[in-house]
Design an enzyme around this catalytic site. Sequence first.
Site, PDB file in Angstrom:
ATOM      1  N   ARG A  34       0.808  -1.220   0.000  1.00 35.06           N
ATOM      2  CA  ARG A  34       0.000   0.000   0.000  1.00 35.06           C
ATOM      3  C   ARG A  34       0.848   1.281   0.000  1.00 35.06           C
ATOM      4  O   ARG A  34       0.510   2.252  -0.643  1.00 35.06           O
ATOM      5  CB  ARG A  34      -0.941   0.017   1.226  1.00 35.06           C
ATOM      6  N   ASP A 143     -19.534 -17.010   4.930  1.00 31.71           N
ATOM      7  CA  ASP A 143     -18.247 -16.611   4.348  1.00 31.71           C
ATOM      8  C   ASP A 143     -17.281 -17.780   4.498  1.00 31.71           C
ATOM      9  O   ASP A 143     -17.461 -18.637   5.361  1.00 31.71           O
ATOM     10  CB  ASP A 143     -17.690 -15.363   5.038  1.00 31.71           C
TER      11      ASP A 143
END
Lengths: 273, 123
Positions: A34, A143
């Site tokens: 990032r 999930d």
Amino acid sequence: MPITAAEFDDVRDFVRQMSAIVLDPGKEYFVESRLGPLAKQRGFDTIGHLIERLHRDDVLIQHAVIDAMTTNETSFFRDLHPFEALKTVVVPDLLAKRARERKLDIWCAACSSGQEPYTINMTLQEHFGGQLAGWQTKILATDLSTEMLAKAREGRYAQIETNRGLPATLLVQYFDRSGTGWVVKPELKQNIDFRQMNLAAAWPPLPRMDLIFMRNVLIDFDVETKRRIFNRIAQLLKPDGYLFLGAAETTVNLHDGFQRLQIDKAVCYQLRS
Amino acid sequence: MRAMVVDDSKPMRTILKRLLSECGYAEILEVGTGREALDVMHAGAPELVLVDWNMPEMSGIEFVSAVRANPEWNDVTLMMITTETAIDKVQEALAAGADEYVMKPFTKEVLFDKLEIRKSSRA
């Protein structure tokens, strides 16, 4: 651009202080992925030089770092339009059609850290709370990741997560302050069943669904797996039920049993009659 | 579309102006105090005002209350942008007439999403 252990600790402390998001040890690669592009874009040779600026109260750099570290987090009311469609067309239609049995079964497949099922529940309670009194409204939220499910079940979110997409009126109504973050109130959790499930493996027995949200997950699968999943959905979805996919996903060229339905800016699918 | 940023911090005004520009606002005014902001409102109210809470002279909450006391400005969207994060502060701002509440730090997506939700709720 690699970072040192000390630089990682610096970033971790800064991000935790500013956003309450915790970066566990081992997430060095995430920080590098990032902040590397950001450092390059801002003309720094290393991530370390970028980090040095954080300590000089450079608001612009601080803001850019927080931005880079938090973008792509899933969010409440993500993409907004599907939830507008629920409000204007889908739920009123289902309320009329299920008036006798007074029961709704909703499935959030790939619920990640829980923002989507909670958003659906807030939409139901805000706009149809009165009409749904006495109804059995169940949301199944599944999930693959047990880590994500644990977070979803707990319903605890960092401030920067609740900032994203969640109107302030709903924040104060459905969340309590908890330390530096916010936690979902029990009344918003009580009808949500969080369960671990792998969409690509055999499915457990599930009830027929009135509404399925399967957004931004099919994109990760190959064509054959997508077809297999659409076959299963075609059996699971009630004949007048609704299926929502991610904005970049479609049944076109994968399964001809669904028809596309445009509701204002939202797209959903129903079984062909 | 016309917007105004009210914040005593020049760097924060710069950030907010850039974000509003990326969100499609063509004309963005900036002032450092609530009093100046009220002067701008009298000269011609923008559609959207982003206002800080803690400012000298006149606080953001006082500014919001003053705007909401004037029925001519009912259509102006008021968004608090603040480091105040307690739930009672959010409630206080909403009760005073703020339409939205954004806690610092935040990203462009936060602002964009809040503006989209605001647009759809008024449609």
